[in-house]
Design a protein around this motif. Structure first.
Motif, short mmCIF file in Angstrom:
data_model
loop_
_atom_site.label_atom_id
_atom_site.label_comp_id
_atom_site.label_asym_id
_atom_site.label_seq_id
_atom_site.Cartn_x
_atom_site.Cartn_y
_atom_site.Cartn_z
N GLY A 1 31.67 -40.76 4.47
CA GLY A 1 31.51 -39.40 4.96
C GLY A 1 32.82 -38.66 5.14
O GLY A 1 32.84 -37.57 5.71
N ALA A 2 33.91 -39.24 4.62
CA ALA A 2 35.22 -38.62 4.84
C ALA A 2 35.53 -37.53 3.82
O ALA A 2 36.30 -36.60 4.10
N ILE A 3 34.96 -37.63 2.63
CA ILE A 3 35.30 -36.73 1.53
C ILE A 3 34.35 -35.55 1.50
O ILE A 3 33.13 -35.69 1.63
N ALA A 4 34.90 -34.37 1.27
CA ALA A 4 34.09 -33.15 1.19
C ALA A 4 33.43 -33.04 -0.18
O ALA A 4 34.03 -33.37 -1.20
N ASP A 5 32.21 -32.60 -0.19
CA ASP A 5 31.50 -32.26 -1.42
C ASP A 5 31.98 -30.88 -1.85
O ASP A 5 31.70 -29.88 -1.18
N VAL A 6 32.69 -30.80 -2.95
CA VAL A 6 33.25 -29.53 -3.41
C VAL A 6 32.51 -29.03 -4.66
O VAL A 6 33.08 -28.34 -5.50
N SER A 7 31.23 -29.38 -4.75
CA SER A 7 30.44 -28.98 -5.90
C SER A 7 30.37 -27.46 -6.04
O SER A 7 30.39 -26.93 -7.16
N ALA A 8 30.25 -26.76 -4.91
CA ALA A 8 30.15 -25.29 -4.98
C ALA A 8 31.43 -24.70 -5.58
O ALA A 8 31.38 -23.75 -6.37
N HIS A 9 32.59 -25.26 -5.19
CA HIS A 9 33.84 -24.74 -5.75
C HIS A 9 33.93 -25.08 -7.24
O HIS A 9 34.45 -24.28 -8.03
N ALA A 10 33.43 -26.25 -7.61
CA ALA A 10 33.41 -26.63 -9.02
C ALA A 10 32.56 -25.66 -9.83
O ALA A 10 32.90 -25.32 -10.97
N GLU A 11 31.44 -25.22 -9.25
CA GLU A 11 30.59 -24.25 -9.94
C GLU A 11 31.32 -22.93 -10.14
O GLU A 11 31.15 -22.26 -11.17
N SER B 1 35.81 -34.73 -6.20
CA SER B 1 37.20 -34.50 -6.55
C SER B 1 37.25 -33.45 -7.64
O SER B 1 36.25 -33.17 -8.30
N LEU B 2 38.42 -32.87 -7.83
CA LEU B 2 38.61 -31.85 -8.85
C LEU B 2 39.79 -32.24 -9.74
O LEU B 2 40.73 -32.90 -9.29
N PRO B 3 39.79 -31.83 -11.00
CA PRO B 3 40.86 -32.22 -11.93
C PRO B 3 42.22 -31.69 -11.48
O PRO B 3 42.33 -30.61 -10.92
N TYR B 4 43.23 -32.49 -11.77
CA TYR B 4 44.61 -32.04 -11.45
C TYR B 4 45.49 -32.25 -12.68
O TYR B 4 45.57 -31.39 -13.54
N SER B 5 46.15 -33.38 -12.80
CA SER B 5 47.01 -33.62 -13.96
C SER B 5 46.31 -34.62 -14.88
O SER B 5 46.13 -35.78 -14.52
N LYS B 6 45.92 -34.16 -16.04
CA LYS B 6 45.09 -34.95 -16.95
C LYS B 6 45.89 -35.40 -18.18
O LYS B 6 46.84 -34.75 -18.61
N GLN C 1 42.19 -39.33 -18.60
CA GLN C 1 43.01 -40.06 -17.64
C GLN C 1 43.76 -39.10 -16.71
O GLN C 1 43.65 -37.89 -16.83
N GLY C 2 44.54 -39.67 -15.84
CA GLY C 2 45.32 -38.87 -14.92
C GLY C 2 44.60 -38.64 -13.60
O GLY C 2 43.36 -38.67 -13.54
N PRO C 3 45.35 -38.41 -12.53
CA PRO C 3 44.76 -38.30 -11.19
C PRO C 3 44.03 -36.98 -10.94
O PRO C 3 44.27 -35.98 -11.61
N SER C 4 43.16 -37.03 -9.94
CA SER C 4 42.44 -35.85 -9.47
C SER C 4 42.87 -35.56 -8.04
O SER C 4 43.68 -36.30 -7.45
N LEU C 5 42.32 -34.51 -7.47
CA LEU C 5 42.57 -34.19 -6.06
C LEU C 5 41.25 -34.24 -5.31
O LEU C 5 40.26 -33.64 -5.73
N ALA C 6 41.24 -34.98 -4.21
CA ALA C 6 40.07 -35.07 -3.34
C ALA C 6 40.39 -34.38 -2.02
O ALA C 6 41.55 -34.35 -1.59
N PHE C 7 39.36 -33.87 -1.37
CA PHE C 7 39.52 -33.06 -0.16
C PHE C 7 38.70 -33.67 0.98
O PHE C 7 37.56 -34.06 0.79
N PHE C 8 39.29 -33.70 2.17
CA PHE C 8 38.67 -34.39 3.30
C PHE C 8 37.94 -33.43 4.22
O PHE C 8 38.36 -32.27 4.41
N ASN C 9 36.86 -33.92 4.79
CA ASN C 9 36.12 -33.16 5.79
C ASN C 9 36.92 -33.08 7.09
O ASN C 9 37.46 -34.08 7.56
N LYS C 10 37.01 -31.89 7.65
CA LYS C 10 37.64 -31.66 8.94
C LYS C 10 36.70 -30.83 9.80
O LYS C 10 35.80 -30.15 9.30
N LYS C 11 36.91 -30.89 11.11
CA LYS C 11 36.06 -30.11 12.02
C LYS C 11 36.15 -28.63 11.71
O LYS C 11 35.16 -27.91 11.74
N ASP C 12 37.37 -28.16 11.44
CA ASP C 12 37.57 -26.75 11.14
C ASP C 12 37.40 -26.55 9.64
O ASP C 12 38.25 -26.97 8.84
#
Length: 511
Positions: free
Chosen positions: A128-138, A164-169, A365-376
């Motif tokens: 439950g730590a990672i944010a679902d960023v599907s809306a931003h992906a859309e 996660s979202l693509p970063y350096s591919k 290949q290459g890393p992506s960026l993941a975003f964490f859930n925060k209270k704010d």
């Protein structure tokens, strides 16, 4: 087995509950324009220990790149502070940063965003730590400039949501010795150039045609062994290859890519690891492993794990290529600068499909960026705003030129710095071309390949599940063991060897 099923069911329910608590991805999070605060990015770019000494700045170019982008973003958005934190023990230590995240999740000591891979993100999402960023992906999908191929590959990892979202591919490419491919004379061009001693061909040597399949590449390898008897007369020393026509650098990538090309699943997203492990019980996957082993035992094909030792590690394929002891390499496009040696030139080609009836596939290949859930929720909104800035045309083009990673925006290919490399790629490159001109041309060649891969829908990323990291390691170890074997010589012995290695892989993954 009952205990395993119970545990898996419990984890499945936990995942459903925890992901539901993330708020879903139906509506993109919005930033309160009056919000002031900070966001933290845990990255893998090693920081300069002597920032006041400019003489070594080039060694930390990626850190200064990230710092420069963050500084520009903060100037444009003065209410948002971006904190950069290097994690890991060395440059691009993705395992190291993942360990830091895993330690921090129980206490909430995690950043707003992290440079990582999907195999790690999967477990954090279950917590439950990672944010679902599907809306931003859309939102990104609706942007005609954003590379849809990378987005499609990203979601394929997780099934139906973006964590996660693509970063350096990057991708892989087939690199061929251009002089060997076209030389028809007894002595190849460039025999006296620099430190490179060009291989001497037999009198019957003819120009080679480019290949579009892996089977065709192996046929070419057989011809190379015949045409260059001096090069391949003695291929091994102490069990490792000192000369071999074709090297597929990464053993796991080779196996997974060829499975994908043949339409054979490696793994799936199934919550039950036993069900997710498709390849271990698939006879077609075993048949592929048998064929690869035969080609290896014939002296046609090797991976980095089978090459001669250089100190404590196996040597790089590019070193054998530069010495004329290997004529074809399939490896990461980020290694383009290492192929710009003296006395030879490189023909850049797409990774071939397995055979005429297969599909052309290449790992994104290459890393992506993941975003964490925060209270704010403003922290997530601010992080995504920074992501959009980080991956705009100018910044993604700048990163591409510095690293040979691909830009995530199509318009970046028209950026002047990228266009300069792509124009260099159009010029004729020979063994006599300077190192600097080769380096620029090869940088442009890989961007051309990226455009072709995207246009033809060749990119894929393997699904992730709870043991996907172990599955990849098992594939690497399995191919290495098969290729290192010296006892199996008959068809039946090789089939038995493959059966045993598949069983060992399954045991390793599930133990």
């Amino acid at each position: 087995m009952k205990g395993l099923k119970t545990t898996v069911c419990a984890l499945s329910l936990l995942m459903v509950a925890s992901l539901a608590s993330c708020g879903g991805g139906n509506k993109d999070v919005e930033l309160d324009e009056n919000w002031e605060g900070s966001i933290t990015w845990w990255h893998t770019y090693q920081e300069d220990p002597t920032p006041d000494d400019d003489s070594d700045n080039k060694n930390y170019a990626l850190y200064y790149y990230a710092k420069g982008v963050a500084d520009e973003f903060m100037k444009a958005n003065p209410k948002i502070k971006v904190k950069l934190v290097f994690k890991g023990s060395k440059q691009n230590d993705y395992y190291g940063v993942s360990q830091e995240v895993a330690k921090g999740i129980p206490t909430g000591d995690v950043p707003n965003m992290v440079t990582t891979y999907g195999t790690y993100v999967y477990g954090w999402a279950k917590d439950g730590a990672i944010a679902d960023v599907s809306a931003h992906a859309e939102t990104l999908k609706a942007d005609s400039d954003y590379n849809k191929g990378y987005l499609d590959s990203e979601i394929n990892q997780y099934g139906n949501k973006y964590y996660s979202l693509p970063y350096s591919k990057s991708a892989e490419a087939l690199m061929l010795n251009a002089e060997v491919m076209k030389a028809g004379a007894r002595e190849a061009a460039g025999a006296d150039a620099g430190k490179y001693v060009a291989p001497v061909a037999g009198a019957s040597k003819k120009a080679y045609a480019n290949v579009d399949s892996f089977e065709g590449l192996m046929d070419l390898a057989k011809t190379m062994k015949t045409d260059y008897p001096e090069v391949f007369a003695s291929q091994k020393k102490d069990g490792n290859f000192e000369a071999v026509p074709v090297i597929y650098e990464d053993a796991a990538n080779m196996f997974i890519t060829l499975l994908e090309s043949k339409g054979i699943p490696f793994v799936t997203n199934d919550e039950n690891p036993v069900n997710a492990l498709k390849f271990v019980n698939d006879q077609k996957a075993k048949d592929l492993a048998v064929q690869l082993t035969k080609w290896n035992h014939e002296g046609l094909l090797a991976t980095k794990n089978n090459l001669r030792m250089s100190g404590q590690y196996h040597d790089y394929p590019s070193n054998l290529f530069a010495e004329g002891k290997c004529f074809a390499i399939i490896a990461s496009t980020t290694g383009a600068p290492w192929m710009a040696g003296d006395g030879y030139s490189v023909s850049w080609n797409e990774v071939p499909k397995f055979d005429a009836s297969s599909s052309k596939k290449v790992i994104s290949q290459g890393p992506s960026l993941a975003f964490f859930n925060k209270k704010d929720k403003n922290e997530l909104a601010a992080s995504l705003k920074f992501y959009d800035f980080l991956t705009n045309k100018a910044n993604t083009a700048s990163l591409a030129v510095k690293t040979n990673y691909f830009p995530v925006r199509k318009s970046a290919l028209e950026d002047e710095s990228v266009k300069e490399l792509r124009e260099a790629a159009k010029k004729e490159i020979t063994y006599e071309t300077s190192y600097a001109d080769k380096k620029n041309a090869y940088g442009g060649k890989v961007f051309d390949l990226d455009e072709a891969y995207n246009k033809n829908g060749n990119y894929f990323m393997s699904p992730v599940f709870s043991l996907s990291d172990k599955a990849r390691t098992a594939a690497n170890n399995m191919i290495t063991a098969l290729f290192d074997d010296v006892n199996a010589t008959t068809d039946e012995q090789i089939k038995k060897l493959v059966d045993d290695q598949f069983a060992a892989a399954k045991k390793y993954i599930l133990e």
